[in-house]
Write an enzyme that holds these catalytic residues in place. Structure first.
Site, PDB file in Angstrom:
ATOM      1  N   GLY A 130       0.821  -1.221   0.000  1.00 36.38           N
ATOM      2  CA  GLY A 130       0.000   0.000   0.000  1.00 36.38           C
ATOM      3  C   GLY A 130       0.844   1.256   0.000  1.00 36.38           C
ATOM      4  N   LEU A 158      -1.983   6.995   1.959  1.00 36.43           N
ATOM      5  CA  LEU A 158      -1.600   7.970   2.994  1.00 36.43           C
ATOM      6  C   LEU A 158      -0.500   7.397   3.899  1.00 36.43           C
ATOM      7  CD1 LEU A 158      -2.228  10.564   4.766  1.00 36.43           C
ATOM      8  CD2 LEU A 158      -3.967   9.171   5.904  1.00 36.43           C
ATOM      9  N   SER A 197      -8.469   2.632  15.388  1.00 37.56           N
ATOM     10  CA  SER A 197      -9.123   2.833  16.689  1.00 37.56           C
ATOM     11  C   SER A 197     -10.592   2.390  16.681  1.00 37.56           C
ATOM     12  CB  SER A 197      -9.034   4.308  17.107  1.00 37.56           C
ATOM     13  OG  SER A 197      -9.597   5.136  16.112  1.00 37.56           O
ATOM     14  N   CYS A 198     -11.153   2.129  15.482  1.00 36.78           N
ATOM     15  CA  CYS A 198     -12.555   1.698  15.435  1.00 36.78           C
ATOM     16  C   CYS A 198     -12.750   0.254  15.873  1.00 36.78           C
ATOM     17  CB  CYS A 198     -13.138   1.909  14.044  1.00 36.78           C
ATOM     18  SG  CYS A 198     -12.506   0.737  12.856  1.00 36.78           S
ATOM     19  N   ARG A 214     -13.690  20.871   0.795  1.00 39.55           N
ATOM     20  CA  ARG A 214     -14.950  21.623   0.707  1.00 39.55           C
ATOM     21  C   ARG A 214     -14.730  23.111   1.000  1.00 39.55           C
ATOM     22  NH1 ARG A 214     -18.807  18.415   4.014  1.00 39.55           N
ATOM     23  NH2 ARG A 214     -18.102  16.734   2.682  1.00 39.55           N
TER      24      ARG A 214
HETATM   25  N1  LIG Z   1      -6.503   6.974   7.165  1.00 33.48           N
HETATM   26  C1  LIG Z   1      -6.751   6.846   8.454  1.00 33.48           C
HETATM   27  O1  LIG Z   1      -7.246   7.795   9.107  1.00 33.48           O
HETATM   28  C2  LIG Z   1      -6.414   5.579   9.171  1.00 33.48           C
HETATM   29  C3  LIG Z   1      -5.831   4.482   8.529  1.00 33.48           C
HETATM   30  N2  LIG Z   1      -5.534   3.346   9.254  1.00 33.48           N
HETATM   31  C4  LIG Z   1      -4.982   2.146   8.628  1.00 33.48           C
HETATM   32  O2  LIG Z   1      -3.815   2.434   7.901  1.00 33.48           O
HETATM   33  C5  LIG Z   1      -3.717   1.566   6.760  1.00 33.48           C
HETATM   34  C6  LIG Z   1      -3.517   2.403   5.514  1.00 33.48           C
HETATM   35  O3  LIG Z   1      -4.589   3.334   5.376  1.00 33.48           O
HETATM   36  P1  LIG Z   1      -4.489   4.594   4.399  1.00 33.48           P
HETATM   37  O4  LIG Z   1      -3.100   4.794   3.996  1.00 33.48           O
HETATM   38  O5  LIG Z   1      -5.262   5.670   5.032  1.00 33.48           O
HETATM   39  O6  LIG Z   1      -5.339   4.091   3.159  1.00 33.48           O
HETATM   40  P2  LIG Z   1      -5.220   4.537   1.626  1.00 33.48           P
HETATM   41  O7  LIG Z   1      -6.551   4.269   1.023  1.00 33.48           O
HETATM   42  O8  LIG Z   1      -4.645   5.894   1.536  1.00 33.48           O
HETATM   43  O9  LIG Z   1      -4.146   3.517   1.038  1.00 33.48           O
HETATM   44  C7  LIG Z   1      -4.412   2.154   0.949  1.00 33.48           C
HETATM   45  C8  LIG Z   1      -3.459   1.557  -0.047  1.00 33.48           C
HETATM   46  O10 LIG Z   1      -3.780   0.152  -0.191  1.00 33.48           O
HETATM   47  C9  LIG Z   1      -3.794  -0.155  -1.568  1.00 33.48           C
HETATM   48  N3  LIG Z   1      -4.706  -1.260  -1.832  1.00 33.48           N
HETATM   49  C10 LIG Z   1      -6.026  -1.328  -1.539  1.00 33.48           C
HETATM   50  N4  LIG Z   1      -6.525  -2.483  -1.979  1.00 33.48           N
HETATM   51  C11 LIG Z   1      -5.508  -3.156  -2.553  1.00 33.48           C
HETATM   52  C12 LIG Z   1      -5.392  -4.404  -3.195  1.00 33.48           C
HETATM   53  N5  LIG Z   1      -6.459  -5.223  -3.345  1.00 33.48           N
HETATM   54  N6  LIG Z   1      -4.200  -4.789  -3.684  1.00 33.48           N
HETATM   55  C13 LIG Z   1      -3.126  -3.972  -3.572  1.00 33.48           C
HETATM   56  N7  LIG Z   1      -3.151  -2.779  -2.958  1.00 33.48           N
HETATM   57  C14 LIG Z   1      -4.345  -2.376  -2.477  1.00 33.48           C
HETATM   58  C15 LIG Z   1      -4.286   1.110  -2.240  1.00 33.48           C
HETATM   59  O11 LIG Z   1      -3.971   1.126  -3.590  1.00 33.48           O
HETATM   60  P3  LIG Z   1      -5.062   1.709  -4.630  1.00 33.48           P
HETATM   61  O12 LIG Z   1      -5.386   3.098  -4.131  1.00 33.48           O
HETATM   62  O13 LIG Z   1      -4.362   1.664  -5.923  1.00 33.48           O
HETATM   63  O14 LIG Z   1      -6.245   0.785  -4.522  1.00 33.48           O
HETATM   64  C16 LIG Z   1      -3.550   2.175  -1.436  1.00 33.48           C
HETATM   65  O15 LIG Z   1      -2.250   2.374  -1.924  1.00 33.48           O
HETATM   66  C17 LIG Z   1      -5.005   0.750   6.737  1.00 33.48           C
HETATM   67  O16 LIG Z   1      -4.787  -0.514   7.289  1.00 33.48           O
HETATM   68  C18 LIG Z   1      -5.943   1.544   7.612  1.00 33.48           C
HETATM   69  O17 LIG Z   1      -6.853   0.716   8.257  1.00 33.48           O
HETATM   70  C19 LIG Z   1      -5.807   3.275  10.601  1.00 33.48           C
HETATM   71  C20 LIG Z   1      -6.360   4.326  11.275  1.00 33.48           C
HETATM   72  C21 LIG Z   1      -6.716   5.553  10.614  1.00 33.48           C
HETATM   73  C1  LIG Z   2     -10.344   6.352  11.035  1.00 32.34           C
HETATM   74  C2  LIG Z   2     -11.768   5.926  11.204  1.00 32.34           C
HETATM   75  O1  LIG Z   2     -12.630   6.640  10.323  1.00 32.34           O
HETATM   76  C3  LIG Z   2     -14.006   6.279  10.314  1.00 32.34           C
HETATM   77  O2  LIG Z   2     -14.615   6.720  11.478  1.00 32.34           O
HETATM   78  P1  LIG Z   2     -14.856   8.224  11.849  1.00 32.34           P
HETATM   79  O3  LIG Z   2     -13.839   8.667  12.825  1.00 32.34           O
HETATM   80  O4  LIG Z   2     -16.273   8.378  12.277  1.00 32.34           O
HETATM   81  O5  LIG Z   2     -14.545   8.928  10.468  1.00 32.34           O
HETATM   82  P2  LIG Z   2     -14.817  10.216   9.627  1.00 32.34           P
HETATM   83  O6  LIG Z   2     -13.521  10.894   9.531  1.00 32.34           O
HETATM   84  O7  LIG Z   2     -15.460   9.845   8.354  1.00 32.34           O
HETATM   85  O8  LIG Z   2     -15.883  11.108  10.431  1.00 32.34           O
HETATM   86  C4  LIG Z   2     -15.607  11.711  11.663  1.00 32.34           C
HETATM   87  C5  LIG Z   2     -16.725  12.616  12.092  1.00 32.34           C
HETATM   88  O9  LIG Z   2     -16.728  13.767  11.234  1.00 32.34           O
HETATM   89  C6  LIG Z   2     -18.048  14.037  10.773  1.00 32.34           C
HETATM   90  N1  LIG Z   2     -17.992  14.756   9.494  1.00 32.34           N
HETATM   91  C7  LIG Z   2     -18.372  16.046   9.308  1.00 32.34           C
HETATM   92  N2  LIG Z   2     -18.279  16.389   8.020  1.00 32.34           N
HETATM   93  C8  LIG Z   2     -17.747  15.300   7.380  1.00 32.34           C
HETATM   94  C9  LIG Z   2     -17.388  15.065   6.024  1.00 32.34           C
HETATM   95  O10 LIG Z   2     -17.551  15.896   5.167  1.00 32.34           O
HETATM   96  N3  LIG Z   2     -16.868  13.840   5.753  1.00 32.34           N
HETATM   97  C10 LIG Z   2     -16.676  12.880   6.718  1.00 32.34           C
HETATM   98  N4  LIG Z   2     -16.133  11.700   6.356  1.00 32.34           N
HETATM   99  N5  LIG Z   2     -17.043  13.083   8.002  1.00 32.34           N
HETATM  100  C11 LIG Z   2     -17.578  14.274   8.325  1.00 32.34           C
HETATM  101  C12 LIG Z   2     -18.674  12.662  10.721  1.00 32.34           C
HETATM  102  O11 LIG Z   2     -20.086  12.758  10.684  1.00 32.34           O
HETATM  103  C13 LIG Z   2     -18.124  12.039  12.006  1.00 32.34           C
HETATM  104  O12 LIG Z   2     -18.881  12.477  13.102  1.00 32.34           O
HETATM  105  C14 LIG Z   2     -14.249   4.798  10.309  1.00 32.34           C
HETATM  106  O13 LIG Z   2     -15.361   4.592   9.490  1.00 32.34           O
HETATM  107  C15 LIG Z   2     -13.034   4.034  10.081  1.00 32.34           C
HETATM  108  O14 LIG Z   2     -12.597   4.201   8.755  1.00 32.34           O
HETATM  109  C16 LIG Z   2     -11.928   4.471  10.976  1.00 32.34           C
HETATM  110  O15 LIG Z   2     -11.225   3.661  11.507  1.00 32.34           O
END
Ligand SMILES: NC(=O)C1=CN([C@@H]2O[C@H](COP(=O)(O)OP(=O)(O)OC[C@H]3O[C@@H](n4cnc5c(N)ncnc54)[C@H](OP(=O)(O)O)[C@@H]3O)[C@@H](O)[C@H]2O)C=CC1
Ligand SMILES: C[C@H]1O[C@H](OP(=O)(O)OP(=O)(O)OC[C@H]2O[C@@H](n3cnc4c(=O)[nH]c(N)nc43)[C@H](O)[C@@H]2O)[C@@H](O)[C@@H](O)C1=O
Length: 328
Positions: free
Chosen positions: A26, A30, A124-125, A203
Site C-alpha cells: 500500500g 496515505l 481505533s474503530c 470543501r
Molecule cells: N486513514 C486513516 O485515518 C487511518 C488508517 N488506518 C490504517 O492504515 C492503513 C492504511 O490506510 P491509508 O493509507 O489511510 O489508506 P489509503 O486508502 O490511503 O491507502 C491504501 C493503499 O492500499 C492499496 N490497496 C487497496 N486495496 C488493494 C489491493 N487489493 N491490492 C493492492 N493494494 C491495495 C491502495 O492502492 P489503490 O489506491 O491503488 O487501490 C492504497 O495504496 C489501513 O490498514 C488503515 O486501516 C488506521 C487508522 C486511521
Molecule cells: C479512522 C476511522 O474513520 C471512520 O470513522 P470516523 O472517525 O467516524 O470517520 P470520519 O472521519 O469519516 O468522520 C468523523 C466525524 O466527522 C463528521 N464529518 C463532518 N463532516 C464530514 C465530512 O464531510 N466527511 C466525513 N467523512 N465526516 C464528516 C462525521 O459525521 C463524524 O462524526 C471509520 O469509518 C473508520 O474508517 C476508521 O477507523
C-alpha cells in the site's frame, strides 16, 4: 502465554540492517507513502513496492507467488480498503471482504515464506462504541462496536487475532499497531468517501474559490476525534518494527482530541474561508468519542512531534501543490 515469545525476538535488529528487503504494502496510500519516506530517510535501501495493478493483494495465488519470488525479510502491511464514515456505512461488504482477503493472504504468505517480522495496521474503530476513555488496549472485545464501521472493525480485529494466533502456534514475530484518525500528504480527498479532515479541507477550499457563503458539515459537530499526522505514525511504525515484539496490539495516538466543530473551525481558518458553517444532522455522527490511551507506546519511548496546527498547514500546502495545481 501472551508475551512468551517476546524475549526470544531480537529487539533493535530492524534498524541495524538497512539493506534488508522490506515489502511496504500500500505504498501509494496515505500511510504507506509516509512509511516509505520514513524508511528512505532512515537509510533503508531495499524496499519492494508494488502498485495495486501490479499486485492485487486480494488474489491469494498472486500474493503467494510474489512472496515465493521476492522473499522479503520484513513486511509492513498498509494496504487496505479504507474510507470515512459514509464509505464504511455504504459498502460494508467491501470493507469486511476486501480487508479480510488482503490481510489473510499477506499474513499467511509472509509467514510461509520466512518473513522475519510483520507489522499489521488496524484502527481505533476496533474498540467498543462506548469504551472507557482514554481507551486502553485491554478494551478490545469488551462491548458492541459502532454500527457505521463494524464490518471494517471486525476485519481489523481478525487481523490482530491472526497475528496473535501465528505468534502462539508458530512463534512468529507478527505485531499490530492501532492508529487513531490520521491525516497528511497523499490522503484521499474524495468529497463523500474520504475521512472528515481531507473532506473539509477540500470543501472549504472549493467554497473559497467559488465565493460560496456557506459550507455544509455532516452530523452535529459534537463527536470528539483524536488526530495524528501520518509522519508521526510512520515514525511510530518504524519504532515498533525495531523496538516491539509483543503479543498485544499497541495504540498509536497523539493524545490531542477536538470536537468536529472545533476541527471544522481550524480547517476553515487554515484554508481562509470566510463564510459560515451549516450542520447536516441527517448524516451520522458515528462514535461519540475515541481517544486512545497511548501510554504503552509512550512507556516504550515513543512520542508524537507534529502539532495539529502545523500538520494542518503542511497538509493544506501539500493539497494546493499536488491536487489543486495539478488539475489546472
Ligand atoms: N486513514 C486513516 O485515518 C487511518 C488508517 N488506518 C490504517 O492504515 C492503513 C492504511 O490506510 P491509508 O493509507 O489511510 O489508506 P489509503 O486508502 O490511503 O491507502 C491504501 C493503499 O492500499 C492499496 N490497496 C487497496 N486495496 C488493494 C489491493 N487489493 N491490492 C493492492 N493494494 C491495495 C491502495 O492502492 P489503490 O489506491 O491503488 O487501490 C492504497 O495504496 C489501513 O490498514 C488503515 O486501516 C488506521 C487508522 C486511521
Ligand atoms: C479512522 C476511522 O474513520 C471512520 O470513522 P470516523 O472517525 O467516524 O470517520 P470520519 O472521519 O469519516 O468522520 C468523523 C466525524 O466527522 C463528521 N464529518 C463532518 N463532516 C464530514 C465530512 O464531510 N466527511 C466525513 N467523512 N465526516 C464528516 C462525521 O459525521 C463524524 O462524526 C471509520 O469509518 C473508520 O474508517 C476508521 O477507523
Amino acid at each position: 502465554m501472551a508475551d512468551s515469545t517476546e524475549s526470544e525476538m531480537k529487539l533493535g535488529s530492524f534498524m541495524s540492517d538497512k539493506s534488508a528487503k522490506i515489502f511496504v504494502a500500500g505504498h501509494r496510500g496515505l500511510v504507506g507513502s509516509a512509511i516509505v519516506r520514513k524508511l528512505q530517510e532512515s537509510g533503508f535501501t531495499n524496499l519492494v513496492l508494488k502498485t495495486h495493478s501490479e499486485l492485487d493483494l486480494t488474489s491469494q495465488s498472486d500474493v503467494e507467488s510474489f512472496f515465493a519470488t521476492e522473499k522479503p525479510v520484513y513486511v509492513i502491511l498498509a494496504a487496505a480498503k479504507v474510507g470515512g464514515i459514509h464509505a464504511n456505512n455504504t459498502y460494508p461488504a467491501d470493507f469486511i471482504g476486501v480487508n479480510l482477503q488482503i490481510q489473510t493472504n499477506v499474513i499467511h504468505s509472509a509467514y510461509t515464506h520466512g518473513v522475519k517480522k510483520l507489522l499489521f495496521l488496524g484502527s481505533s474503530c476496533i474498540y467498543p462504541k462506548f469504551a472507557p476513555q482514554p481507551i486502553p488496549e485491554s478494551a478490545l472485545l469488551t462491548g458492541p462496536l459502532e454500527p457505521t464501521n463494524e464490518w471494517y472493525a471486525i476485519a481489523k480485529i481478525a487481523g490482530i487475532k491472526m497475528c496473535q494466533a501465528y505468534r502462539i502456534q508458530h512463534q512468529w514475530d507478527a505485531i499490530s499497531g492501532m492508529p487513531t484518525n490520521l491525516y497528511g500528504p497523499n490522503d484521499n480527498f474524495h468529497p463523500e468517501n474520504s475521512h472528515v479532515l481531507p473532506a473539509l479541507m477540500r470543501r472549504f477550499h472549493e467554497a473559497k474559490a467559488n465565493d460560496a457563503e456557506e459550507v455544509v458539515v455532516w452530523g452535529s459537530g459534537s463527536p470528539l476525534r483524536e488526530f495524528l499526522h501520518v509522519d508521526d505514525l510512520a515514525d511510530a511504525c518504524v519504532f515498533l518494527m525495531d523496538r516491539y515484539s509483543g503479543f498485544e496490539h499497541v495504540n498509536v495516538g497523539s493524545g490531542v482530541e477536538v470536537t468536529i466543530k472545533e476541527l471544522a473551525e481550524l480547517v476553515k481558518e487554515v484554508v481562509g474561508f470566510k463564510g459560515k458553517l451549516v450542520w447536516d444532522c441527517t448524516k451520522p455522527d458515528g462514535t461519540p468519542r475515541k481517544l486512545m490511551d497511548s501510554s504503552k507506546l509512550a512507556s516504550l519511548g515513543w512520542t508524537p512531534k507534529v502539532s495539529v496546527k502545523d500538520g494542518l498547514r503542511q497538509t493544506y500546502d501539500w493539497y494546493l501543490e499536488n491536487v489543486v495545481q495539478k488539475k489546472q
